[in-house]
Structures are given as C-alpha cells and as structure tokens.
Write a protein that holds these residues in place. Structure first.
Motif, PDB file in Angstrom:
ATOM      1  N   ARG A  56       0.887  -1.321   0.041  1.00 43.50           N
ATOM      2  CA  ARG A  56      -0.101   0.106  -0.043  1.00 43.50           C
ATOM      3  C   ARG A  56       0.977   1.307  -0.027  1.00 43.50           C
ATOM      4  O   ARG A  56       0.570   2.390  -0.839  1.00 43.50           O
ATOM      5  CB  ARG A  56      -0.919  -0.106   1.369  1.00 43.50           C
ATOM      6  N   GLU A  57       2.019   1.189   0.872  1.00 39.71           N
ATOM      7  CA  GLU A  57       2.827   2.346   0.922  1.00 39.71           C
ATOM      8  C   GLU A  57       3.524   2.596  -0.516  1.00 39.71           C
ATOM      9  O   GLU A  57       3.595   3.741  -0.892  1.00 39.71           O
ATOM     10  CB  GLU A  57       3.874   2.270   1.993  1.00 39.71           C
ATOM     11  N   LEU A  58       3.910   1.652  -1.120  1.00 39.37           N
ATOM     12  CA  LEU A  58       4.721   1.691  -2.342  1.00 39.37           C
ATOM     13  C   LEU A  58       3.696   2.194  -3.432  1.00 39.37           C
ATOM     14  O   LEU A  58       3.975   2.974  -4.297  1.00 39.37           O
ATOM     15  CB  LEU A  58       5.155   0.249  -2.810  1.00 39.37           C
ATOM     16  N   GLU A  59       2.517   1.785  -3.386  1.00 38.71           N
ATOM     17  CA  GLU A  59       1.433   2.023  -4.529  1.00 38.71           C
ATOM     18  C   GLU A  59       1.205   3.810  -4.283  1.00 38.71           C
ATOM     19  O   GLU A  59       1.057   4.362  -5.131  1.00 38.71           O
ATOM     20  CB  GLU A  59       0.079   1.069  -4.345  1.00 38.71           C
TER      21      GLU A  59
ATOM     22  N   ALA B 279       1.696   9.143  -6.214  1.00 37.97           N
ATOM     23  CA  ALA B 279       2.050  10.456  -5.819  1.00 37.97           C
ATOM     24  C   ALA B 279       3.034  11.397  -6.713  1.00 37.97           C
ATOM     25  O   ALA B 279       3.207  12.379  -6.502  1.00 37.97           O
ATOM     26  CB  ALA B 279       2.221  10.575  -4.193  1.00 37.97           C
ATOM     27  N   GLY B 280       3.770  10.233  -7.662  1.00 39.69           N
ATOM     28  CA  GLY B 280       4.646  10.991  -8.338  1.00 39.69           C
ATOM     29  C   GLY B 280       6.093  10.768  -8.128  1.00 39.69           C
ATOM     30  O   GLY B 280       6.954  11.157  -8.632  1.00 39.69           O
ATOM     31  N   ALA B 281       6.138   9.801  -7.238  1.00 42.37           N
ATOM     32  CA  ALA B 281       7.513   9.602  -6.765  1.00 42.37           C
ATOM     33  C   ALA B 281       8.538   8.862  -8.014  1.00 42.37           C
ATOM     34  O   ALA B 281       7.929   7.948  -8.709  1.00 42.37           O
ATOM     35  CB  ALA B 281       7.689   8.415  -5.557  1.00 42.37           C
ATOM     36  N   ASN B 282       9.705   8.915  -7.886  1.00 45.08           N
ATOM     37  CA  ASN B 282      10.487   8.142  -8.887  1.00 45.08           C
ATOM     38  C   ASN B 282      10.530   6.812  -8.896  1.00 45.08           C
ATOM     39  O   ASN B 282      10.462   6.264  -7.671  1.00 45.08           O
ATOM     40  CB  ASN B 282      12.011   8.694  -8.541  1.00 45.08           C
ATOM     41  N   ALA B 283      10.337   6.101  -9.835  1.00 43.94           N
ATOM     42  CA  ALA B 283      10.235   4.750 -10.059  1.00 43.94           C
ATOM     43  C   ALA B 283      11.403   3.966  -9.346  1.00 43.94           C
ATOM     44  O   ALA B 283      12.401   4.398  -9.497  1.00 43.94           O
ATOM     45  CB  ALA B 283       9.983   4.132 -11.381  1.00 43.94           C
TER      46      ALA B 283
ATOM     47  N   VAL C 274       7.818  -1.819 -10.006  1.00 43.41           N
ATOM     48  CA  VAL C 274       7.594  -2.285 -11.241  1.00 43.41           C
ATOM     49  C   VAL C 274       7.405  -3.920 -10.719  1.00 43.41           C
ATOM     50  O   VAL C 274       6.709  -4.764 -11.325  1.00 43.41           O
ATOM     51  CB  VAL C 274       8.856  -2.363 -12.051  1.00 43.41           C
ATOM     52  N   ALA C 275       8.234  -4.436  -9.708  1.00 38.73           N
ATOM     53  CA  ALA C 275       7.947  -5.875  -9.429  1.00 38.73           C
ATOM     54  C   ALA C 275       6.793  -6.330  -8.848  1.00 38.73           C
ATOM     55  O   ALA C 275       6.063  -7.261  -9.117  1.00 38.73           O
ATOM     56  CB  ALA C 275       9.126  -6.180  -8.362  1.00 38.73           C
ATOM     57  N   LEU C 276       6.238  -5.242  -8.069  1.00 41.70           N
ATOM     58  CA  LEU C 276       4.626  -5.383  -7.829  1.00 41.70           C
ATOM     59  C   LEU C 276       3.515  -5.104  -8.801  1.00 41.70           C
ATOM     60  O   LEU C 276       2.357  -5.102  -8.399  1.00 41.70           O
ATOM     61  CB  LEU C 276       4.316  -4.432  -6.551  1.00 41.70           C
ATOM     62  N   GLY C 277       4.225  -4.848 -10.030  1.00 42.12           N
ATOM     63  CA  GLY C 277       3.085  -4.460 -11.315  1.00 42.12           C
ATOM     64  C   GLY C 277       2.205  -3.323 -11.056  1.00 42.12           C
ATOM     65  O   GLY C 277       1.297  -3.349 -11.505  1.00 42.12           O
ATOM     66  N   LEU C 278       2.789  -2.193 -10.286  1.00 43.07           N
ATOM     67  CA  LEU C 278       2.240  -0.913 -10.222  1.00 43.07           C
ATOM     68  C   LEU C 278       2.138  -0.197 -11.701  1.00 43.07           C
ATOM     69  O   LEU C 278       1.428   0.771 -11.787  1.00 43.07           O
ATOM     70  CB  LEU C 278       2.764  -0.235  -9.220  1.00 43.07           C
TER      71      LEU C 278
END
Length: 298
Positions: free
Chosen positions: A93-96, A101-105, A110-114
């Motif tokens: 949830r935090e990563l999503e 919110a526009g954070a750098n990838a 990507v591993a979580l498929g967001l």
C-alpha cells in the motif's frame, strides 16, 4: 621434459623482459597464472605459439582488471538487481501510494506490477539492442523513463545477470567497464542499467561499452533531454542507439482503467482536464488529486 623446462623459462623471461602491461600490476600473481598454463600445455602436449602466449597474457590482464573493478565497486556503484528483491515483506500500500503520488520509480514498484507495461517501448528497446550494445532512453522529466527501463530489465529471463549502476564519473568509468566486461566474459548475458545525469562520466561509459562490442554485454541508460545535452552526449560518437520516449493517449487510457478515481467519471473527462498532453507522472497524479503535480511543485 628438459626442452619443455627451457621453453617455459624462456617464455617467462620474455614476458618480464618486454614488461607486458598485462603483468605489471602483479608480477607474482601473473607468474603463477601463466606458469600454470604452461605446465598444463606441457602435460597435455599442446604447442604454445607466440599468438597463444600473447593472448594468455591479455586474458590475465582482462581478468585482473575486471576483478579489481568489480570488487572496488560492488555494492555501491555496481549493485545486482536481485538484491532489491532479496527481502520479502514489501509494504504494498505504501509503495502504491508513493508511486501514484509521482515518486521516482524504483524496482519494487515494477516488481509489484504498479506500472503499465507499455509494450511499444519495450519492443523498441529490444529492437535497438539487436544492432547496438548501448541503448539510451531519452525523454523530458516525468515521462516514465525509469519505469520503462525497469520493466524491460525485470522481464528478462533472469534478473541474476542484471546490475544497476550509479555514481559513474569520468574517473571510475573505465573501471566499471572493465568489471562489466569481466562479468560478460563468463558467457552469461549481462545487462547494466544507469539513470544518468548531467555528469559526463556516463557518456564515457557508453563509449567504452560500445567499443568493447561484447555480444552478451548490454548497457541501458535513461536520461532527461536537458541532462543529455549538459553531459555532451552524442549517439554518433558513443555508438549507441536512442529511444525517444513519449506518453500517448492510449497509455493514458490504460492508466485510467487501472487506477480507481472519484474525480473523473470517464477517461475523456480525465484526459481533457489533463490538457491532452504532458508527462506520464503528471497524469497519474491528476487522477487522484484536485490540483496538478505542477501546481503542487510550484
């Protein structure tokens, strides 16, 4: 046996007399390396020609420089991508939330498929690597360069041969190139990825990797357009291929379908409010915020 001993002695004297660059760094280690090779040739009755002898010295120099470069830079300048996935228990949830919110990838996003896969750009990167060892993904800030590159890397058959680079400077670029060359010399495919900035170090690294032209060593770079200009990057000089990344309406539609939003009842309303063009990260931010990312930053 006597003729063999004389031959071995003469070969080693010749190496020291001509002071080969390959053996200067560590005479004792080089001696053990080539003596082992020579005795092996004698035991198996394999002729040592001048060409094979010089190639062996070159191989030693390659291995020595590669090992030195890798050991000096492992864990900070050269980091295996697999280390990012070594620990479980991501806060999804935090990563999503940070991604929306526009954070750098980061690789975990990507591993979580967001992300959206953006197959058109994945295909363009793969196509570019068919003819070049270095591919540079270029775009203005916020277009999703890092995300596209992480997706391409993670979709390789195995991430064990993928390495992330950082802190590249003109001083350490040759060492990094030597280390990567040594990894690729083992026969497995090696992919290196670098998020480049305005420093010219990454340009030198691109040039060196292109010069090596190793069939199973690939360097993927992402860079903002303005940083590429500041670094003096020119693909015709580095021998690389450029992929110019842009955010399309179709990709925006896929993002809208994936992310739930209460602000826009339809994709058309979201796209029109966005203005019909702009960076990917701004569109993601706009889906769940009443103000634009640009307004927030201002």
């Amino acid at each position: 046996e006597e003729s063999c001993r004389i031959s071995l002695s003469d070969l080693w004297k010749e190496a020291k007399r001509n002071q080969h660059v390959e053996t200067k760094a560590s005479i004792s280690l080089a001696r053990d390396y080539v003596m082992s090779y020579m005795y092996s040739c004698c035991r198996c009755r394999i002729a040592i020609t001048e060409g094979s002898w010089r190639k062996k010295l070159a191989d030693f120099g390659l291995q020595a420089s590669s090992v030195r470069g890798y050991l000096e830079n492992y864990g900070h300048t050269i980091v295996p991508l697999s280390e990012y996935f070594a620990e479980s228990g991501y806060n999804t949830r935090e990563l999503e939330a940070t991604y929306r919110a526009g954070a750098n990838a980061i690789p975990e996003h990507v591993a979580l498929g967001l992300d959206i896969e953006r197959p058109e750009w994945q295909s363009k990167i793969s196509k570019a690597f068919e003819s070049r060892s270095v591919v540079v993904v270029r775009a203005p800030s916020g277009q999703g360069k890092s995300t596209v590159c992480y997706r391409w890397l993670i979709d390789r058959n195995s991430v064990s041969g993928v390495f992330l680079l950082n802190g590249i400077s003109p001083d350490n670029a040759p060492e990094i190139a030597a280390a990567l060359r040594g990894l690729a010399a083992q026969g497995d495919d090696v992919y290196a990825y670098l998020e480049a900035g305005p420093s010219a170090g990454w340009v030198e690294l691109c040039t060196e990797i292109s010069r090596l032209n190793h069939s199973n060593l690939k360097l993927l770079v992402s860079v903002r357009e303005d940083d590429a200009s500041r670094a003096g990057y020119d693909s015709s000089r580095t021998g690389s291929t450029d992929v110019f990344l842009r955010f399309s309406r179709q990709e925006a539609s896929e993002l809208y379908a994936r992310y739930e939003t209460s602000l826009f009842p339809s994709f058309e309303s979201a796209w029109n409010a966005f203005g019909g063009e702009g960076p990917l990260l701004e569109f993601i931010y706009s889906l769940n915020n009443k103000t634009t990312l640009r307004q927030k930053l201002e």
